[in-house]
Write an enzyme that holds these catalytic residues in place. Structure first.
Site, mmCIF file in Angstrom:
data_model
loop_
_atom_site.group_PDB
_atom_site.id
_atom_site.type_symbol
_atom_site.label_atom_id
_atom_site.label_comp_id
_atom_site.label_asym_id
_atom_site.label_seq_id
_atom_site.Cartn_x
_atom_site.Cartn_y
_atom_site.Cartn_z
ATOM 1 C CB SER A 16 -6.186 -17.001 -21.470
ATOM 2 O OG SER A 16 -6.032 -18.197 -20.730
ATOM 3 C CE LYS A 40 -1.978 -20.633 -28.423
ATOM 4 N NZ LYS A 40 -1.176 -21.292 -27.373
ATOM 5 C CE1 TYR A 99 -4.857 -24.249 -21.712
ATOM 6 C CE2 TYR A 99 -5.532 -22.472 -20.240
ATOM 7 C CZ TYR A 99 -4.586 -23.061 -21.069
ATOM 8 O OH TYR A 99 -3.372 -22.450 -21.249
ATOM 9 C CG HIS A 132 1.109 -24.002 -23.586
ATOM 10 N ND1 HIS A 132 -0.198 -24.384 -23.766
ATOM 11 C CD2 HIS A 132 1.087 -23.094 -22.569
ATOM 12 C CE1 HIS A 132 -0.967 -23.757 -22.898
ATOM 13 N NE2 HIS A 132 -0.214 -22.956 -22.161
ATOM 14 C CB THR A 167 -5.304 -24.636 -25.434
ATOM 15 O OG1 THR A 167 -5.302 -23.299 -25.951
ATOM 16 C CG2 THR A 167 -3.868 -25.039 -25.109
#
Length: 411
Positions: free
Chosen positions: A136, A276, A160, A300, A186
């Protein structure tokens, strides 16, 4: 009349095979865990409340998460009988590469806060199992260190898009140079969701020490010793942060991101690109038209919009519309191998596990993650055999019926 006699030793001996005791406490705990729920129970006992609740919790009233899990419980399998299932093949081709199992490790933030081995444990376990590991943007291990822990396996990087575009793309460039083969963008976080457990716990980086925190820590000394005697918590995306998790997220996430930004990211990234956080059919079709390699149906983990669509319910419609041209992946609510089998049967090409992985990590570090993967793999193989299929390709929608609980009201 039943005749009684004194038993002879030679008759008793075959019945008296005593189990060899396991003196290693961690091995004993993990061997006794037969399900992901068992690992969760161990994790809860060993992890301070704020860290455990960050993993366990979801947004607001946590309805999205409850519904996602309920959807997997509300299925009926249809097995076929008299099939040769002496061997089963759980491998498949995903995004141009072979994976040994139909699931990978999802990107999770603040991972070393849950247990100090963090992403290194996850990446190492993924490498051993032949499945992808996802790092992540909010991960707590550097991109290059994850690559070192999984040098020959498949590493995916989750992005992100920040308000600082240059900083975001610098991370993407690092991931590409480190040999990560897939970018997970995402898209369901224009702002941080209202994670009320975290607010009530005062969950922050670094942890806030209160009287309650100290009292909660007393029966969990191992966690605190590990946390305080290992490298200070740092992120893949920034060096340090002093403040609450919500403040950090809101400082980073960009509510202006559009499809045009996604197209720009796609031009920059040399590998496979998966989006995603897709939650409706129209968005899935638009992404397929853009030529993305895959989409992940996800809300999520219930951590953003409460009462969001249930990914498992969306799956058949999305696969019907875009599944021939675009890989459809799934996460949110997966807690067993049977959940994964049901997802593959209804058309998902792949699934991701987040909480299940973290429960294993909190229960026993790298060994706990290995145990998570082992439990899920055993459950997948057993479910396939009982359904009468010996490969993932043989799983079809006819094997699964989604039972109706929440039906839209007629207007």
């Amino acid at each position: 009349m039943v005749q009684h006699r004194i038993p002879k030793y030679k008759d008793l001996r075959p019945l008296m095979n005593f189990k060899t005791p396991e003196f290693n406490a961690k091995k004993r705990r993990l061997q006794g865990a037969l399900t992901i729920a068992d690992l969760r129970d161990i994790a809860k006992r060993r992890t301070p409340k704020a860290a455990f609740d960050y993993t366990e919790g979801a947004a607001e009233a946590e309805i999205s998460l409850k519904r996602a899990r309920q959807a997997f419980e509300d299925i009926e399998f249809t097995p076929s009988i008299l099939r040769d299932v002496s061997t089963v093949d759980m491998s498949s081709e995903v995004l141009g590469g072979r994976v040994a199992l139909p699931f990978g490790i999802a990107p999770t933030g603040f991972t070393r806060m849950m247990q100090t081995e963090g992403e290194i444990a996850g990446a190492g376990a993924a490498a051993a199992a032949g499945i992808p590991f996802s790092l992540s943007t909010m991960g707590t291990t550097a991109i290059e260190d994850v690559k070192a822990a999984n040098p020959d396996g498949r590493n995916w990087f989750q992005l992100y898009m920040w308000k600082d575009r240059e900083r975001s793309m610098a991370l993407v460039d690092r991931a590409a140079k480190a040999g990560f083969d897939t970018l997970l963008v995402t898209v369901d976080v224009p702002v941080a969701g209202a994670r009320l457990r975290d607010k009530r716990n005062g969950f922050s980086i670094p942890p806030q020490l209160t009287v309650g925190t100290v009292v909660n820590a007393i029966p969990r000394p191992e966690w605190w010793i590990n946390f305080l005697t290992t490298e200070p918590l740092a992120f893949a995306s920034l060096d340090r942060w002093s403040g609450t998790v919500g403040e950090l997220l809101d400082s980073m996430f960009d509510p202006t991101v559009t499809f045009d930004d996604l197209a720009w990211i796609k031009q920059q990234w040399p590998g496979k690109l998966v989006v995603k956080g897709v939650q409706n059919v129209d968005d899935a079709k638009r992404l397929a038209d853009m030529g993305v390699d895959g989409i992940t149906l996800s809300n999520h983990g219930g951590r953003q919009l409460d009462r969001a669509p249930i990914p498992f319910h969306l799956l058949p419609d999305v696969v019907r519309e875009v599944g021939k041209d675009t890989e459809v992946h799934l996460d949110t609510g997966i807690m067993s191998g049977a959940d994964i089998v049901a997802s593959i049967a209804l058309g998902a090409k792949f699934t991701l596990i987040g909480r299940a992985y973290l429960y294993g990590l909190m229960a026993g570090g790298r060994d706990g993650v290995d145990r998570t993967i082992e439990i899920l793999a055993d459950q997948i193989a057993r479910t396939m055999r009982l359904l009468g299929v010996k490969s993932l390709d043989e799983l079809e929608p006819r094997h699964v019926t989604q039972l109706e609980r929440l039906v839209p009201r007629q207007r």
